[in-house]
Write a protein that holds these residues in place. Structure first.
Motif, PDB file in Angstrom:
ATOM      1  N   HIS A 255      11.913   1.039 -10.428  1.00  0.00           N
ATOM      2  CA  HIS A 255      12.044   0.596  -9.040  1.00  0.00           C
ATOM      3  C   HIS A 255      13.253   1.261  -8.372  1.00  0.00           C
ATOM      4  N   LYS A 256      14.343   1.387  -9.113  1.00  0.00           N
ATOM      5  CA  LYS A 256      15.544   2.013  -8.567  1.00  0.00           C
ATOM      6  C   LYS A 256      15.312   3.497  -8.304  1.00  0.00           C
ATOM      7  N   ARG A 257      14.608   4.205  -9.194  1.00  0.00           N
ATOM      8  CA  ARG A 257      14.305   5.614  -8.969  1.00  0.00           C
ATOM      9  C   ARG A 257      13.385   5.801  -7.765  1.00  0.00           C
ATOM     10  N   LEU A 258      12.473   4.871  -7.571  1.00  0.00           N
ATOM     11  CA  LEU A 258      11.564   4.943  -6.425  1.00  0.00           C
ATOM     12  C   LEU A 258      12.334   4.823  -5.107  1.00  0.00           C
ATOM     13  N   LEU A 259      13.300   3.899  -5.039  1.00  0.00           N
ATOM     14  CA  LEU A 259      14.084   3.737  -3.811  1.00  0.00           C
ATOM     15  C   LEU A 259      14.974   4.955  -3.570  1.00  0.00           C
ATOM     16  N   ALA A 260      15.512   5.533  -4.634  1.00  0.00           N
ATOM     17  CA  ALA A 260      16.347   6.728  -4.471  1.00  0.00           C
ATOM     18  C   ALA A 260      15.524   7.898  -3.958  1.00  0.00           C
ATOM     19  N   ALA A 261      14.284   8.064  -4.465  1.00  0.00           N
ATOM     20  CA  ALA A 261      13.422   9.138  -3.976  1.00  0.00           C
ATOM     21  C   ALA A 261      13.052   8.926  -2.512  1.00  0.00           C
ATOM     22  N   ALA A 262      12.841   7.675  -2.116  1.00  0.00           N
ATOM     23  CA  ALA A 262      12.519   7.395  -0.718  1.00  0.00           C
ATOM     24  C   ALA A 262      13.683   7.730   0.201  1.00  0.00           C
ATOM     25  N   SER A 268      15.967   5.727   4.779  1.00  0.00           N
ATOM     26  CA  SER A 268      17.327   5.290   4.500  1.00  0.00           C
ATOM     27  C   SER A 268      17.386   3.796   4.255  1.00  0.00           C
ATOM     28  N   LEU A 269      18.573   3.352   3.816  1.00  0.00           N
ATOM     29  CA  LEU A 269      18.760   1.928   3.541  1.00  0.00           C
ATOM     30  C   LEU A 269      18.603   1.103   4.810  1.00  0.00           C
ATOM     31  N   GLU A 270      19.114   1.605   5.933  1.00  0.00           N
ATOM     32  CA  GLU A 270      19.026   0.862   7.190  1.00  0.00           C
ATOM     33  C   GLU A 270      17.569   0.679   7.625  1.00  0.00           C
ATOM     34  N   ARG A 271      16.770   1.728   7.480  1.00  0.00           N
ATOM     35  CA  ARG A 271      15.353   1.612   7.842  1.00  0.00           C
ATOM     36  C   ARG A 271      14.631   0.656   6.900  1.00  0.00           C
ATOM     37  N   ARG A 272      15.004   0.704   5.642  1.00  0.00           N
ATOM     38  CA  ARG A 272      14.371  -0.199   4.681  1.00  0.00           C
ATOM     39  C   ARG A 272      14.759  -1.646   4.948  1.00  0.00           C
ATOM     40  N   LEU A 273      16.028  -1.888   5.301  1.00  0.00           N
ATOM     41  CA  LEU A 273      16.460  -3.252   5.623  1.00  0.00           C
ATOM     42  C   LEU A 273      15.714  -3.800   6.836  1.00  0.00           C
ATOM     43  N   GLU A 274      15.501  -2.944   7.811  1.00  0.00           N
ATOM     44  CA  GLU A 274      14.779  -3.402   9.008  1.00  0.00           C
ATOM     45  C   GLU A 274      13.339  -3.757   8.672  1.00  0.00           C
ATOM     46  N   THR A 275      12.686  -2.925   7.859  1.00  0.00           N
ATOM     47  CA  THR A 275      11.302  -3.219   7.476  1.00  0.00           C
ATOM     48  C   THR A 275      11.208  -4.507   6.677  1.00  0.00           C
ATOM     49  N   ILE A 276      12.125  -4.680   5.732  1.00  0.00           N
ATOM     50  CA  ILE A 276      12.116  -5.909   4.923  1.00  0.00           C
ATOM     51  C   ILE A 276      12.401  -7.121   5.790  1.00  0.00           C
ATOM     52  N   GLY A 277      13.324  -6.983   6.751  1.00  0.00           N
ATOM     53  CA  GLY A 277      13.630  -8.106   7.629  1.00  0.00           C
ATOM     54  C   GLY A 277      12.439  -8.527   8.469  1.00  0.00           C
ATOM     55  N   ARG A 441       5.033 -18.857  -6.309  1.00  0.00           N
ATOM     56  CA  ARG A 441       3.938 -18.006  -5.865  1.00  0.00           C
ATOM     57  C   ARG A 441       4.507 -16.650  -5.461  1.00  0.00           C
ATOM     58  N   VAL A 442       3.946 -15.591  -6.038  1.00  0.00           N
ATOM     59  CA  VAL A 442       4.485 -14.252  -5.850  1.00  0.00           C
ATOM     60  C   VAL A 442       3.757 -13.570  -4.694  1.00  0.00           C
ATOM     61  N   TYR A 443       4.535 -12.951  -3.805  1.00  0.00           N
ATOM     62  CA  TYR A 443       4.005 -12.169  -2.692  1.00  0.00           C
ATOM     63  C   TYR A 443       4.597 -10.768  -2.768  1.00  0.00           C
ATOM     64  N   LEU A 444       3.897  -9.807  -2.203  1.00  0.00           N
ATOM     65  CA  LEU A 444       4.318  -8.414  -2.229  1.00  0.00           C
ATOM     66  C   LEU A 444       4.456  -7.911  -0.801  1.00  0.00           C
ATOM     67  N   CYS A 445       5.551  -7.183  -0.557  1.00  0.00           N
ATOM     68  CA  CYS A 445       5.887  -6.690   0.775  1.00  0.00           C
ATOM     69  C   CYS A 445       5.796  -5.166   0.799  1.00  0.00           C
ATOM     70  N   ASP A 446       5.170  -4.625   1.840  1.00  0.00           N
ATOM     71  CA  ASP A 446       5.082  -3.177   2.028  1.00  0.00           C
ATOM     72  C   ASP A 446       6.348  -2.715   2.745  1.00  0.00           C
ATOM     73  N   ILE A 447       7.153  -1.897   2.087  1.00  0.00           N
ATOM     74  CA  ILE A 447       8.417  -1.445   2.679  1.00  0.00           C
ATOM     75  C   ILE A 447       8.316  -0.022   3.226  1.00  0.00           C
ATOM     76  N   GLY A 448       7.110   0.516   3.334  1.00  0.00           N
ATOM     77  CA  GLY A 448       6.898   1.780   4.021  1.00  0.00           C
ATOM     78  C   GLY A 448       7.135   3.026   3.205  1.00  0.00           C
ATOM     79  N   ILE A 449       7.040   2.970   1.892  1.00  0.00           N
ATOM     80  CA  ILE A 449       7.233   4.161   1.060  1.00  0.00           C
ATOM     81  C   ILE A 449       5.942   4.968   1.050  1.00  0.00           C
ATOM     82  N   PRO A 450       5.990   6.265   1.388  1.00  0.00           N
ATOM     83  CA  PRO A 450       4.762   7.076   1.420  1.00  0.00           C
ATOM     84  C   PRO A 450       4.166   7.267   0.025  1.00  0.00           C
TER      85      PRO A 450
END
Length: 476
Positions: A255-262, A268-277, A441-450
């Motif tokens: 998971h950490k390698r996937l975020l680094a590649a993105a 960026s982290l800021e774009r990812r934070l906005e999507t997660i928010g 209950r587990v849910y999954l969020c799309d954070i926009g990784i191509p």
């Protein structure tokens, strides 16, 4: 002959039910055994019908008032000498045939022709039915007064053409047997190929086309592949979506390698934070009641949400979620300790959150003592599990467990130990982590990784989200 009596003025007594009719004989039907009067009078009152027909079965007594070819009024005829008399001698045989009635008359018309009346008219005869209905209407007027008059008007308006004297009940079973339901449905379904070929001789050599239901796809589709995501290193647990797609878990290292590649490709982290928010706040709004709770008519009962955030990236994700909730008129209270060093991303999110005017506290004592609508837990950190041993962390976890409010955990850390905060819902990012067995209950969020970024780290990826950005996962 029976036609010799045409034009004669007669009085017909049909008993107490139908009453007495007078009028000029217009026709005598030998076949149907009926006699018709034109311009009739019923019990001394002019009938609204121009002609009535009587059956031999209904006639009790028949009198000739004036054997002439001219019409005279029944009232004056009754006042004159009524010497012509006809009394039916009875129904002699099975066919109810009355022949050669005896007539005595002092009239100048010396020749007496026999009237032969055969069987009674069929039950469906419109003339006899009209006479019966007219007689009933007149009797109701005479016997019922004003109420009878109202009923007569209703019958004239709504009762015309109705058959009130049906001799037999309607045969529902016989009528239903005339409908071949199997043949009709087979023709609708397109299975009656014989009839189709008979109607369309040009297609006799062609194959009958297939028919489809409204919920069937007319296009030929390939078999569904439910395992569309494969990972180089399995996390140990598998989940599935509502449609049956398999979603495997990945270790935190993958998971950490996937975020680094993105981040290398611009996510960026800021774009990812906005999507997660945005995604996590949308899920929280749904848990709070959605359109049933957040309406302009319910501003006096705004839902209250408490954010428990740590000084790390997971805490920044929670602050971003709280900012979007506050923008949707939710009362948000954020807890964030101020005596520890904050990451830059956390400071940036705090500055944006402060622009909403929502409340921020640094002590557990300032949190509500009464239960709130929702608690969002962002205390855990993937990089530093030792935060659980600090006093502020334990105090916040104890408050969340004692508040009796439902808890939503965003991106919780992987741990073999029991979760510190008992969460009802857990939101994972991108791909789920191997979380411990809980009732959450587990849910999954799309954070926009191509898709190609997943392939860069060895993950064959096909999006399981469909038309949504947050989907539920079930244990496979």
């Amino acid at each position: 002959m029976a036609t010799d009596w045409l034009g004669s003025v007669v009085s017909i007594n049909c008993g107490l039910t139908l009453g007495v009719y007078q009028g000029e004989v217009s026709s005598v039907d030998h076949a149907s055994q009926t006699i018709s009067l034109k311009q009739p009078y019923h019990n001394g009152v002019r009938c609204p019908l121009p002609e009535v027909t009587f059956s031999a079965m209904d006639i009790k007594e028949l009198k000739f008032l004036d054997i002439q070819n001219t019409v005279s009024k029944p009232n004056s005829a009754q006042g004159a000498t009524t010497e012509s008399s006809f009394i039916p001698s009875g129904r002699h045989n099975q066919s109810n045939r009355l022949t050669q009635p005896h007539v005595t008359s002092s009239s100048s018309h010396s020749s007496t022709a026999p009237i032969t009346i055969l069987r009674r008219a069929p039950a469906g005869s419109s003339n006899s039915r009209g006479a019966t209905q007219t007689a009933q209407k007149k009797n109701s007027v005479r016997n019922g007064g004003a109420g009878g008059l109202m009923r007569t008007k209703d019958d004239e308006c709504f009762g015309g053409g109705t058959d009130e004297n049906l001799d037999a009940d309607f045969d529902f079973e016989g009528n239903l047997a005339l409908f071949d339901k199997a043949a009709v449905f087979s023709q609708i379904d397109g299975t009656n190929s014989h009839s189709n070929r008979a109607q369309h001789p040009s297609i006799q050599g062609e194959q009958k086309p297939l028919s489809y239901r409204h919920d069937e796809n007319i296009l030929e589709v390939k078999p569904v592949v439910y395992r569309q995501i494969t990972v180089p290193q399995h996390g140990g647990r598998e989940y599935c979506t509502d449609s049956g797609l398999v979603v495997p878990s990945v270790p935190y290292e993958v998971h950490k390698r996937l975020l680094a590649a993105a981040e290398r490709w611009g996510l960026s982290l800021e774009r990812r934070l906005e999507t997660i928010g945005v995604c996590s706040s949308q899920m929280a709004l749904t848990l709070l009641g959605g359109p049933n709770r957040l309406t302009p008519k319910n501003v006096h009962q705004r839902p209250t949400v408490v954010l428990l955030c740590g000084p790390h990236i997971q805490g920044a994700q929670g602050i971003s979620c709280g900012r979007h909730l506050a923008n949707h008129e939710v009362e948000v209270i954020m807890f964030l300790p101020n005596f520890v060093k904050m990451q830059e991303s956390v400071n940036n999110e705090v500055q944006l959150y402060s622009r909403t005017g929502s409340k921020q506290v640094a002590s557990i004592k300032d949190l509500p003592a009464s239960p709130v609508d929702l608690v969002i837990n962002c205390l855990d950190c993937h990089e530093n599990p030792l935060l659980r041993e600090q006093t502020w962390y334990q105090s916040a976890a104890d408050w969340a467990n004692q508040n009796r409010a439902p808890v939503l955990s965003i991106d919780p850390a992987v741990s073999s130990q029991h979760q510190t905060v008992e969460a009802k819902w857990t939101l994972s990012l991108g791909l789920p982590l191997p979380l411990p067995e809980t009732e959450s209950r587990v849910y999954l969020c799309d954070i926009g990784i191509p898709k190609l970024v997943y392939q860069e780290v060895g993950i064959r990826y096909h999006s399981p989200f469909g038309c949504k950005f947050v989907i539920p996962l079930h244990t496979a």
